[in-house]
Design a protein around this motif. Structure first.
Motif, mmCIF file in Angstrom:
data_model
loop_
_atom_site.group_PDB
_atom_site.id
_atom_site.type_symbol
_atom_site.label_atom_id
_atom_site.label_comp_id
_atom_site.label_asym_id
_atom_site.label_seq_id
_atom_site.Cartn_x
_atom_site.Cartn_y
_atom_site.Cartn_z
ATOM 1 N N SER A 97 0.856 -1.185 0.000
ATOM 2 C CA SER A 97 0.000 0.000 0.000
ATOM 3 C C SER A 97 0.891 1.233 0.000
ATOM 4 O O SER A 97 2.104 1.154 0.228
ATOM 5 C CB SER A 97 -0.904 -0.020 1.231
ATOM 6 O OG SER A 97 -0.120 0.037 2.421
ATOM 7 N N SER A 98 0.286 2.347 -0.222
ATOM 8 C CA SER A 98 1.080 3.574 -0.307
ATOM 9 C C SER A 98 1.750 3.892 1.015
ATOM 10 O O SER A 98 2.915 4.333 1.053
ATOM 11 C CB SER A 98 0.180 4.739 -0.751
ATOM 12 O OG SER A 98 -0.900 4.888 0.170
ATOM 13 N N ALA A 99 1.080 3.635 2.111
ATOM 14 C CA ALA A 99 1.669 3.916 3.422
ATOM 15 C C ALA A 99 2.852 2.996 3.678
ATOM 16 O O ALA A 99 3.918 3.431 4.153
ATOM 17 C CB ALA A 99 0.607 3.761 4.509
ATOM 18 N N GLU A 100 2.669 1.724 3.352
ATOM 19 C CA GLU A 100 3.765 0.766 3.545
ATOM 20 C C GLU A 100 4.936 1.115 2.634
ATOM 21 O O GLU A 100 6.107 1.039 3.030
ATOM 22 C CB GLU A 100 3.271 -0.652 3.262
ATOM 23 C CG GLU A 100 2.262 -1.177 4.283
ATOM 24 C CD GLU A 100 1.615 -2.485 3.854
ATOM 25 O OE1 GLU A 100 1.605 -2.792 2.624
ATOM 26 O OE2 GLU A 100 1.109 -3.215 4.720
ATOM 27 N N ARG A 101 4.629 1.498 1.442
ATOM 28 C CA ARG A 101 5.689 1.854 0.497
ATOM 29 C C ARG A 101 6.491 3.045 1.008
ATOM 30 O O ARG A 101 7.728 3.073 0.943
ATOM 31 C CB ARG A 101 5.071 2.148 -0.863
ATOM 32 C CG ARG A 101 6.043 2.598 -1.914
ATOM 33 C CD ARG A 101 5.264 2.947 -3.202
ATOM 34 N NE ARG A 101 6.154 3.583 -4.157
ATOM 35 C CZ ARG A 101 6.988 2.936 -4.964
ATOM 36 N NH1 ARG A 101 7.037 1.634 -4.939
ATOM 37 N NH2 ARG A 101 7.771 3.606 -5.782
ATOM 38 N N GLN A 102 5.807 4.020 1.528
ATOM 39 C CA GLN A 102 6.498 5.196 2.070
ATOM 40 C C GLN A 102 7.410 4.818 3.216
ATOM 41 O O GLN A 102 8.537 5.337 3.332
ATOM 42 C CB GLN A 102 5.458 6.224 2.527
ATOM 43 C CG GLN A 102 4.793 6.979 1.392
ATOM 44 C CD GLN A 102 5.785 7.752 0.553
ATOM 45 O OE1 GLN A 102 6.742 8.331 1.068
ATOM 46 N NE2 GLN A 102 5.580 7.755 -0.753
ATOM 47 N N ALA A 103 6.933 3.904 4.056
ATOM 48 C CA ALA A 103 7.751 3.496 5.203
ATOM 49 C C ALA A 103 9.012 2.794 4.722
ATOM 50 O O ALA A 103 10.111 3.032 5.260
ATOM 51 C CB ALA A 103 6.927 2.585 6.114
#
Lengths: 199, 430
Positions: B22-28
Motif C-alpha cells: 500500500s502507499s503507506a507501507e511503500r512510504q515506510a
C-alpha cells in the motif's frame, strides 16, 4: 480505437472479462481478441516449462481449446487471466503426470532434452537449468511472477495457496536462484549477475 | 525478520519492488531505504536479479498456433470434443458405500421376511389343525349319565372303561370250519353286536389342548390345579417342576380331563394367571374305532368257534392241540385289540391338556449388595482381562497371518516401490 460517450465498443478497449462474457454470448470476435492478447504469454508459459517448442505449441493449443469448451462455465466473478493460467497449469500438470507415468515403464523422458553445454551467451539455458533446480512450488511462484507478471493475489489464486505463502516462497526462490547463479563459474554465467561483479 | 535496526523486512523490500504494498507501507520502506545502506544494497541486488531473469527470452508464438486454433473454431470440433467429467474418487467411494448400504438394507429386510413367512405358514398350519370346527363343538352331546358316572381306575391309574363283556359264546353255533369262518349258523344266538360299546352316535374326537400360563406363585397354582382336577374328575399323567438358580420356576404337567368337563376345567385353569399361549386341536378317530371294533368282533367270533370246536373234541389229539394253539393266538390278538380300543376310547373320553406354568421371575438379593468400590474393582479386573485377551488375540493373529502378509508385501512391495521412485524422479525432472 476511440471511445464514444457510451463506453468502449471495440474489442481492444474491452477488459478480458467483458470479452469473455461477449464470447459466452456467442461473439467469435471476442474470442479472437482474447486469443490475440494471450497467445504469446501462454506460448511463453509453456516454452519456459517444457523443453520442446512443438510440445509447447501443442499445449498452448489445448489451453485455448479448453477455453472454447468452457465458455459457458466461466464465472464473471473470477479474473479471466487467473482463470486462463489456472487452465494452463492444469494442462501442464496433466501432461507431466502422463509423461512421468510413461517414464516409469520406458525409463526415459522424451521431452527432457539434454541441456546444451553452457556457453557464455546462452543465458536462457543457464537460467532454465538454474530454475529447474528450485523446489517445484518456489519455481512456479517465481516464474508466474517474473515472466507471466501475475500479482501476488493472482499467483495465490492460480496455485491455491495463501498470499503470504506466495510472498515468502518468492523471496526464497529469488535468494536460491541468486545462490545457484553465483555458484557457477564466472565464464559460465553468460553475463548474468555481471553488473554485480563489476559493482 | 525485523529488528530495531532494520524495521523493514527484506520481503517487504521485495514486495515494494513488485508494487504489492500500500502507499503507506511503500512510504515506510522508502524512508528506511533512504537511511539504511545495507537495505538499499539489498534492494539493488533484487533489482539486478530481476534484470538477470529478463535475459530468458523466448521465441514468438508460431503462426501454426493461430491456424490450428482458428481452424478448431471454424469447424466447431471443440464442441464435439466435450471434456470428460472426471468423477472424483471421493464420489466413487461414496457411491460404492451407498450401494453397499442399500444392498445390506435390502438383505436385512428380505431375510427376516422369508423366515417370518415360513413361521406364519407353519403357524397357520398348526392353527388350522388346532382350531376345532363349529360342527365338532356342537356335535358332542354327552348324555347326562355319562357325564356323572364315576370312573374306576386300573392298577396303572388309568380309568377303566365299563366291562364290555365278551358275549355269550354258548348262544352261538359256529360252523366247524376252522378257516375263514365268517358266519354263524342260521339260528345264531346273540349276535356280536351285543359287544358293541354303548356309545352315542356321532364322531369320536380325541382332543388335545396346550396351555401356557404366567403365574405369580407356582406352589399356590399347583394347589389350585389339584383342586381343579379333583373337581372335574381329571388327573395328572406326569408332572415336572424346574427351579433354576437364577431364573423363573416352571411347571409342566400332562393332564387328562374328561371330555365333557374340558371347557369348564380350562376356564378354571385360565384363571390361574395370565395366559400366554393356548392352542386346541381335535383328531377324529371314528373310523379308526369302528375298524378296531369290527376286527375285535371278528376275532371274538373266531375264538367262539374255536372253543366250540374244542368242546366237541371229536378230532385227533393233534387237531385238538392245533385248535388250542389257534385259540391262544386269537386270544392274544383280542387282548391286544381290546387294549387298543381301550386306549383309543380313553383318548376320546379324556382330553389331553399340556399345561405349562411359568412363575414371574423376581430378582433376589444374594447377601449384601456390592459396594460401588467393589463394583469398580470388578469392572477394572474385567477390563484388564479383556485387554489381555485382545492383545493375545492380536498376537495370535499376527503370528498366524504375519508371515503370509510379509511374503506378499515383499512380492508386491518391491516392484511398487521401484515404480513409485521412478515416477517421482520423472516428475521432478519435468
Amino acid at each position: 480505437m476511440s471511445e464514444n460517450e457510451d463506453g468502449p465498443r471495440t474489442p481492444a478497449d474491452k477488459t478480458d472479462e467483458q470479452l469473455m462474457a461477449a464470447f459466452a454470448r456467442g461473439s467469435s470476435d471476442a474470442f479472437n481478441a482474447l486469443f490475440a492478447r494471450y497467445r504469446q504469454p501462454i506460448y511463453g508459459f509453456f516454452c519456459r516449462r517444457v523443453a520442446d517448442p512443438s510440445l509447447a505449441e501443442e499445449l498452448a493449443q489445448e489451453t485455448f481449446l479448453a477455453v472454447l469448451r468452457a465458455q459457458n462455465r466461466y464465472e464473471a466473478t473470477a479474473l479471466f487471466r487467473t482463470w486462463l493460467y489456472t487452465i494452463a497449469l492444469s494442462i501442464l500438470r496433466a501432461h507431466r503426470r502422463k509423461s512421468a507415468f510413461r517414464a516409469i515403464f520406458s525409463g526415459a523422458l522424451p521431452e527432457t532434452a539434454e541441456p546444451a553445454a553452457p556457453v557464455a551467451s546462452d543465458a536462457a539455458l543457464i537460467l532454465r537449468e538454474a530454475v529447474r533446480k528450485l523446489e517445484p512450488l518456489d519455481r512456479e511462484v517465481l516464474m508466474l511472477r517474473e515472466f507471466e507478471e501475475l500479482s501476488y493475489a493472482e499467483i495465490a489464486a492460480v496455485l491455491r495457496v495463501p498470499v503470504n505463502t506466495v510472498r515468502s516462497r518468492l523471496f526464497r526462490a529469488r535468494t536460491a536462484l541468486r545462490e545457484l547463479l553465483r555458484a557457477r563459474p564466472v565464464e559460465h554465467r553468460a553475463g548474468l549477475l555481471e553488473t554485480e561483479e563489476h559493482a | 525478520m525485523t529488528t530495531l535496526e532494520h524495521p523493514v523486512a527484506p520481503e517487504e523490500i521485495m514486495a515494494m519492488l513488485d508494487e504489492e504494498l500500500s502507499s503507506a507501507e511503500r512510504q515506510a520502506v522508502l524512508q528506511h531505504l533512504a537511511q539504511c545502506a545495507e537495505c538499499a544494497a539489498m534492494r539493488d541486488q533484487m533489482q539486478r536479479d530481476a534484470r538477470a531473469l529478463a535475459a530468458w527470452r523466448i521465441p514468438c508464438a508460431p503462426p501454426s498456433l493461430d491456424e490450428k486454433v482458428h481452424e478448431a473454431m471454424a469447424t466447431d470440433t471443440w464442441r464435439a470434443a466435450k471434456p470428460r467429467r472426471r468423477i472424483r474418487p471421493l464420489v466413487w467411494a461414496g457411491g460404492g458405500a451407498l450401494a453397499a448400504v442399500l444392498a445390506l438394507a435390502v438383505g436385512i429386510s428380505i431375510v427376516p421376511n422369508l423366515a417370518l413367512n415360513e413361521k406364519v405358514a407353519q403357524h397357520s398350519l398348526v392353527a388350522n389343525r388346532a382350531e376345532p370346527s363349529p360342527s365338532f363343538l356342537t356335535s358332542i352331546d354327552v348324555p347326562p349319565e355319562r357325564a356323572t358316572q364315576s370312573v374306576a381306575k386300573t392298577k396303572s391309574g388309568i380309568p377303566e372303561r365299563p366291562d364290555r363283556g365278551k358275549g355269550d359264546a354258548d348262544d352261538r353255533m359256529p360252523s366247524l370250519s376252522l378257516l375263514g369262518a365268517t358266519s354263524y349258523g342260521s339260528g345264531g344266538g346273540a349276535p356280536a353286536a351285543a359287544m358293541v360299546p354303548d356309545r352315542p352316535a356321532g364322531p369320536m374326537i380325541a382332543r388335545q389342548v396346550s396351555l401356557t400360563i404366567l403365574v405369580k406363585n407356582i406352589a399356590a397354582s399347583r394347589t389350585v390345579l389339584d383342586s381343579v382336577l379333583a373337581r372335574h374328575s381329571g388327573y395328572a399323567a406326569n408332572l415336572t417342576i424346574s427351579t433354576p438358580p437364577d431364573g423363573a420356576r416352571s411347571f409342566q404337567a400332562s393332564l387328562r380331563i374328561p371330555a365333557p368337563q374340558l371347557e369348564p376345567a380350562l376356564a378354571n385353569l385360565r384363571a390361574l394367571g395370565q395366559v400366554e399361549n393356548e392352542s386346541q386341536s381335535g383328531e377324529e378317530v371314528t373310523q379308526q374305532h369302528e375298524d378296531l371294533v369290527a376286527r375285535l368282533r371278528n376275532a371274538r367270533e373266531t375264538e367262539d368257534r374255536l372253543r366250540g370246536l374244542l368242546a366237541q373234541r371229536t378230532g385227533k389229539l393233534s387237531d385238538v392241540l392245533e385248535v388250542e394253539e389257534q385259540i391262544s393266538e386269537t386270544r392274544g390278538n383280542i387282548e391286544q385289540m381290546e387294549a387298543e380300543q381301550q386306549a383309543l376310547e380313553h383318548r376320546v373320553d379324556y382330553a389331553s391338556v399340556e399345561l405349562q406354568l411359568t412363575e414371574q421371575y423376581e430378582e433376589h438379593l444374594i447377601g449384601q449388595p456390592l459396594s460401588a468400590g467393589m463394583q469398580m474393582r470388578n469392572s477394572l479386573v474385567k477390563g484388564v482381562r479383556n485387554a489381555g485377551s485382545n492383545l493375545l488375540a492380536l498376537a495370535l493373529f499376527l503370528e498366524e497371518t504375519g508371515p503370509t502378509i510379509l511374503v506378499w508385501a515383499i512380492i508386491f512391495g518391491i516392484p511398487a516401490w521401484i515404480l513409485v521412485r521412478r515416477y517421482r524422479r520423472a516428475r521432478a525432472r519435468l
